[in-house]
Write an enzyme that holds these catalytic residues in place. Structure first.
Site, PDB file in Angstrom:
ATOM      1  CG  ASP A  80      26.522 -41.517 -32.553  1.00 57.73           C
ATOM      2  OD1 ASP A  80      25.490 -41.546 -32.872  1.00 57.73           O
ATOM      3  OD2 ASP A  80      27.540 -40.617 -33.061  1.00 57.73           O
ATOM      4  CB  SER A  81      26.690 -43.920 -36.177  1.00 55.10           C
ATOM      5  OG  SER A  81      25.927 -43.116 -36.567  1.00 55.10           O
ATOM      6  CB  CYS A 123      20.020 -37.881 -36.721  1.00 49.94           C
ATOM      7  SG  CYS A 123      21.929 -38.599 -37.345  1.00 49.94           S
ATOM      8  CG  HIS A 154      25.985 -37.330 -36.793  1.00 50.34           C
ATOM      9  ND1 HIS A 154      26.136 -38.668 -36.297  1.00 50.34           N
ATOM     10  CD2 HIS A 154      27.236 -37.262 -37.146  1.00 50.34           C
ATOM     11  CE1 HIS A 154      26.979 -38.898 -36.636  1.00 50.34           C
ATOM     12  NE2 HIS A 154      27.939 -38.450 -36.612  1.00 50.34           N
TER      13      HIS A 154
END
Length: 273
Positions: free
Chosen positions: A9-10, A184, A186
């Site tokens: 993941d980022s 997303c 997040h």
């Protein structure tokens, strides 16, 4: 020899997918890599996202993973097909599972998607949703302030509430959508804030549960599910601040994470922390 599942993941967002993988596949070991130093990926050019994603992939391939889960919607939108056609192991993204879950839950076939600028710009969700059902109506909204807020550890309180309220204002006035995809990984970390802002009549969908279900099915098909009662020690890697990562992770998981390492991907170096 036990082969782990790799998750990239980022930043910390993919932990929302990891927790579902742990719940549904308790015998499987996870190796998680979050590129927090270069997060968010959403505003970055496509080629840069692809380069960063491949750096993470190469790092995890050295760990002998048996499956890769791209737990980042922007990276999924830009790299999934390339990864699937290049790698010899199964590769799962988070967009298709999220789209399927939304269609299953929507009553009026009007679905909203919130995500990073990259994910919304890619139109990956509208394309995937309409591939499954052409009659679906999709509205997208980029929420560029959410990921930096979450990565900095602002997960509740007046500041978080104000950012969520201001960002979602354009969607709150859309009376027709009955289902909202958190596009997303997040965003499930602040799902309660989003649900409160949108109202209880809106079904809020995160892709973690559906992604974990798909991983389970694919591993079963390949006969590579870990058998018996195991207690795997999961490994976590971050390119950024380990304490910030630990703070968010420990709020999200039921138990504190045991193994957390710092890694530099460009050039690749690592050290225990």
């Amino acid at each position: 020899m036990e082969q782990p599942i790799g998750v990239i993941d980022s930043g910390v967002g993919g932990l929302t997918v990891a927790v579902e993988l742990m719940r549904q596949l308790p015998n499987e070991k996870l190796i998680y890599l979050g590129d927090t130093i270069r997060c968010p990926y959403g505003p970055r050019p496509k080629e840069q996202v692809k380069r960063y994603t491949w750096q993470m992939v190469h790092y995890l391939l050295e760990k002998n993973i048996k499956m890769l889960i791209v737990a980042c919607n922007t990276a999924t939108a830009y790299t999934l097909r390339e990864l699937q056609s290049t790698l010899s192991i199964p590769v799962i993204g988070v967009i298709e599972p999220g789209a399927r879950a939304a269609i299953k839950n929507s009553k009026n076939k009007q679905i909203g998607v919130i995500g990073t600028e990259g994910t919304i710009k890619s139109e990956a969700y509208p394309h995937t949703l309409r591939t499954i059902d052409q009659s679906i109506v999709v509205d997208g909204l980029a929420c560029p302030s959410f990921v930096p807020m979450i990565e900095s550890g602002v997960l509740s309180g007046p500041e978080a509430e104000e950012i969520v309220s201001k960002t979602l204002k354009p969607f709150k006035n859309q009376k027709n959508i009955d289902t909202l995809i958190l596009g997303c990984t997040h965003y499930p970390i602040i799902k309660d804030l989003i649900q409160k802002e949108m109202g209880s009549h809106i079904q809020v969908i995160s892709s973690g549960e559906e992604t974990a279900r798909e991983a389970s099915l694919i591993l079963a098909y390949h006969r590579s599910l870990e058998q018996g009662n195991r207690s795997p020690v999961h490994e976590f890697y971050t390119t950024g601040d380990t304490e910030k990562f630990r703070h968010v992770a420990n709020r999200w998981f039921e138990e504190p994470i045991q193994v957390l390492n710092y890694v530099s991907l460009d050039p690749i170096q690592s050290s225990a922390n």
